[in-house]
Design a protein around this motif. Structure first.
Motif, PDB file in Angstrom:
ATOM      1  N   ALA A  32       0.834  -1.208   0.000  1.00  0.00           N
ATOM      2  CA  ALA A  32       0.000   0.000   0.000  1.00  0.00           C
ATOM      3  C   ALA A  32       0.869   1.258   0.000  1.00  0.00           C
ATOM      4  O   ALA A  32       0.558   2.233  -0.690  1.00  0.00           O
ATOM      5  CB  ALA A  32      -0.941   0.007   1.198  1.00  0.00           C
ATOM      6  N   ILE A  33       1.940   1.233   0.755  1.00  0.00           N
ATOM      7  CA  ILE A  33       2.862   2.375   0.797  1.00  0.00           C
ATOM      8  C   ILE A  33       3.452   2.607  -0.588  1.00  0.00           C
ATOM      9  O   ILE A  33       3.462   3.730  -1.097  1.00  0.00           O
ATOM     10  CB  ILE A  33       3.994   2.143   1.831  1.00  0.00           C
ATOM     11  CG1 ILE A  33       3.436   2.079   3.248  1.00  0.00           C
ATOM     12  CG2 ILE A  33       5.058   3.237   1.704  1.00  0.00           C
ATOM     13  CD1 ILE A  33       4.424   1.553   4.279  1.00  0.00           C
ATOM     14  N   GLN A  34       3.943   1.546  -1.198  1.00  0.00           N
ATOM     15  CA  GLN A  34       4.567   1.655  -2.517  1.00  0.00           C
ATOM     16  C   GLN A  34       3.571   2.158  -3.559  1.00  0.00           C
ATOM     17  O   GLN A  34       3.909   3.022  -4.374  1.00  0.00           O
ATOM     18  CB  GLN A  34       5.140   0.304  -2.933  1.00  0.00           C
ATOM     19  CG  GLN A  34       6.298  -0.142  -2.077  1.00  0.00           C
ATOM     20  CD  GLN A  34       6.543  -1.649  -2.153  1.00  0.00           C
ATOM     21  OE1 GLN A  34       6.130  -2.302  -3.098  1.00  0.00           O
ATOM     22  NE2 GLN A  34       7.208  -2.175  -1.143  1.00  0.00           N
ATOM     23  N   GLU A  35       2.362   1.642  -3.511  1.00  0.00           N
ATOM     24  CA  GLU A  35       1.349   2.072  -4.479  1.00  0.00           C
ATOM     25  C   GLU A  35       1.031   3.556  -4.310  1.00  0.00           C
ATOM     26  O   GLU A  35       0.957   4.294  -5.283  1.00  0.00           O
ATOM     27  CB  GLU A  35       0.078   1.234  -4.331  1.00  0.00           C
ATOM     28  CG  GLU A  35       0.221  -0.163  -4.877  1.00  0.00           C
ATOM     29  CD  GLU A  35      -1.010  -1.025  -4.646  1.00  0.00           C
ATOM     30  OE1 GLU A  35      -2.036  -0.528  -4.130  1.00  0.00           O
ATOM     31  OE2 GLU A  35      -0.938  -2.230  -4.977  1.00  0.00           O
ATOM     32  N   ARG A  36       0.827   3.979  -3.082  1.00  0.00           N
ATOM     33  CA  ARG A  36       0.483   5.385  -2.847  1.00  0.00           C
ATOM     34  C   ARG A  36       1.642   6.297  -3.223  1.00  0.00           C
ATOM     35  O   ARG A  36       1.427   7.394  -3.739  1.00  0.00           O
ATOM     36  CB  ARG A  36       0.082   5.605  -1.400  1.00  0.00           C
ATOM     37  CG  ARG A  36      -0.426   7.044  -1.223  1.00  0.00           C
ATOM     38  CD  ARG A  36      -1.184   7.284   0.012  1.00  0.00           C
ATOM     39  NE  ARG A  36      -2.455   6.588   0.054  1.00  0.00           N
ATOM     40  CZ  ARG A  36      -3.390   6.853   0.930  1.00  0.00           C
ATOM     41  NH1 ARG A  36      -3.214   7.805   1.829  1.00  0.00           N
ATOM     42  NH2 ARG A  36      -4.517   6.175   0.949  1.00  0.00           N
ATOM     43  N   ALA A  37       2.860   5.848  -2.963  1.00  0.00           N
ATOM     44  CA  ALA A  37       4.045   6.664  -3.250  1.00  0.00           C
ATOM     45  C   ALA A  37       4.459   6.599  -4.715  1.00  0.00           C
ATOM     46  O   ALA A  37       5.289   7.406  -5.157  1.00  0.00           O
ATOM     47  CB  ALA A  37       5.208   6.224  -2.365  1.00  0.00           C
ATOM     48  N   GLY A  38       3.922   5.636  -5.449  1.00  0.00           N
ATOM     49  CA  GLY A  38       4.357   5.446  -6.831  1.00  0.00           C
ATOM     50  C   GLY A  38       5.802   4.993  -6.881  1.00  0.00           C
ATOM     51  O   GLY A  38       6.585   5.431  -7.716  1.00  0.00           O
ATOM     52  N   ALA A  39       6.161   4.117  -5.964  1.00  0.00           N
ATOM     53  CA  ALA A  39       7.538   3.631  -5.865  1.00  0.00           C
ATOM     54  C   ALA A  39       7.551   2.105  -5.864  1.00  0.00           C
ATOM     55  O   ALA A  39       6.605   1.467  -5.405  1.00  0.00           O
ATOM     56  CB  ALA A  39       8.183   4.139  -4.580  1.00  0.00           C
ATOM     57  N   GLY A  40       8.608   1.556  -6.363  1.00  0.00           N
ATOM     58  CA  GLY A  40       8.741   0.107  -6.391  1.00  0.00           C
ATOM     59  C   GLY A  40       9.317  -0.436  -5.100  1.00  0.00           C
ATOM     60  O   GLY A  40       9.823   0.304  -4.255  1.00  0.00           O
ATOM     61  N   GLN A  41       9.239  -1.748  -4.971  1.00  0.00           N
ATOM     62  CA  GLN A  41       9.754  -2.419  -3.775  1.00  0.00           C
ATOM     63  C   GLN A  41      11.241  -2.151  -3.590  1.00  0.00           C
ATOM     64  O   GLN A  41      11.703  -1.901  -2.485  1.00  0.00           O
ATOM     65  CB  GLN A  41       9.487  -3.919  -3.872  1.00  0.00           C
ATOM     66  CG  GLN A  41       9.912  -4.693  -2.649  1.00  0.00           C
ATOM     67  CD  GLN A  41       9.529  -6.163  -2.748  1.00  0.00           C
ATOM     68  OE1 GLN A  41       9.024  -6.639  -3.757  1.00  0.00           O
ATOM     69  NE2 GLN A  41       9.780  -6.888  -1.685  1.00  0.00           N
ATOM     70  N   GLY A  42      11.970  -2.171  -4.685  1.00  0.00           N
ATOM     71  CA  GLY A  42      13.412  -1.914  -4.609  1.00  0.00           C
ATOM     72  C   GLY A  42      13.717  -0.532  -4.070  1.00  0.00           C
ATOM     73  O   GLY A  42      14.645  -0.360  -3.275  1.00  0.00           O
ATOM     74  N   SER A  43      12.921   0.450  -4.486  1.00  0.00           N
ATOM     75  CA  SER A  43      13.128   1.823  -3.999  1.00  0.00           C
ATOM     76  C   SER A  43      12.881   1.910  -2.501  1.00  0.00           C
ATOM     77  O   SER A  43      13.617   2.569  -1.772  1.00  0.00           O
ATOM     78  CB  SER A  43      12.184   2.785  -4.718  1.00  0.00           C
ATOM     79  OG  SER A  43      12.516   2.885  -6.065  1.00  0.00           O
ATOM     80  N   MET A  44      11.816   1.240  -2.058  1.00  0.00           N
ATOM     81  CA  MET A  44      11.494   1.291  -0.629  1.00  0.00           C
ATOM     82  C   MET A  44      12.635   0.707   0.201  1.00  0.00           C
ATOM     83  O   MET A  44      13.069   1.311   1.180  1.00  0.00           O
ATOM     84  CB  MET A  44      10.202   0.530  -0.352  1.00  0.00           C
ATOM     85  CG  MET A  44       9.795   0.581   1.107  1.00  0.00           C
ATOM     86  SD  MET A  44       8.160  -0.166   1.313  1.00  0.00           S
ATOM     87  CE  MET A  44       8.255  -0.619   3.028  1.00  0.00           C
TER      88      MET A  44
END
Length: 191
Positions: A32-44
């Motif tokens: 959910a965090i990644q989707e809202r941020a528009g970021a991929g798992q690797g970025s997180m």
């Protein structure tokens, strides 16, 4: 939703802050965090060790923001009563609840000493700041000498936090406004 110039790390932090406020810790999944941020798992995982690390960063940011917002009113010009009044009457999204107070009701955050620490520090700071202002008001003869600064500060914090709960339960900010109005009437300097 986010400014294009906001870094990926900032988007992750802001998304986590919003989700924690809306859904709590358990409901704030990495996906959910990644989707809202528009970021991929690797970025997180490039920026944060995992969900607990990101959540701690987000909670700290929320706590810092609350302190800064409160200090704008409490550190402003005016008498002790006027500064407390400005704090109590400042614009809030009452039906969303307090972003810090709400997290204190999250069992997963409370169970973690690390995640709970910024909340404890912020509420402790607020209590202490209010007690100092109440004491200033007592010294200036603005408040009754019978007021105990620590207890009065606790009453102010409890009124705000309880006002949020009552307003959310009623689905109307009127309950918050009523609690704040009653407290201000009790604190009002004698005419």
């Amino acid at each position: 939703m986010y400014i294009d110039r906001m870094s990926t790390a900032e988007r992750l932090i802001e998304s986590t802050r919003e989700l924690l406020w809306e859904r709590g810790y358990v409901g704030t999944s990495p996906r959910a965090i990644q989707e809202r941020a528009g970021a991929g798992q690797g970025s997180m995982y490039h920026h944060f060790a995992g969900k607990p690390d990101l959540a701690l960063t987000a909670i700290r940011r929320t706590a810092e923001e609350l302190r800064a917002t409160a200090e704008t009113s409490l550190g402003g010009d005016g008498s002790a009563y006027e500064r407390i009044s400005a704090y109590l009457l400042r614009e809030r999204d009452v039906l969303r609840g307090c972003p810090v107070g709400g997290l204190t009701m999250d069992p997963d955050i409370i169970a973690s000493d690390e995640l709970r620490a910024p909340l404890d520090e912020t509420l402790g700071w607020l209590h202490g700041r209010l007690a100092t202002i109440v004491e200033e008001g007592r010294q200036q003869g603005e408040f009754s000498a019978a007021l105990t600064p620590q207890e009065t500060a606790a009453t102010i914090v409890a009124t705000v936090q309880g006002g949020y709960v009552l307003a959310r339960a009623a689905g109307s900010p009127a309950a918050f406004d009523s609690a704040v109005g009653g407290l201000l009437a009790l604190l009002a300097p004698p005419a």
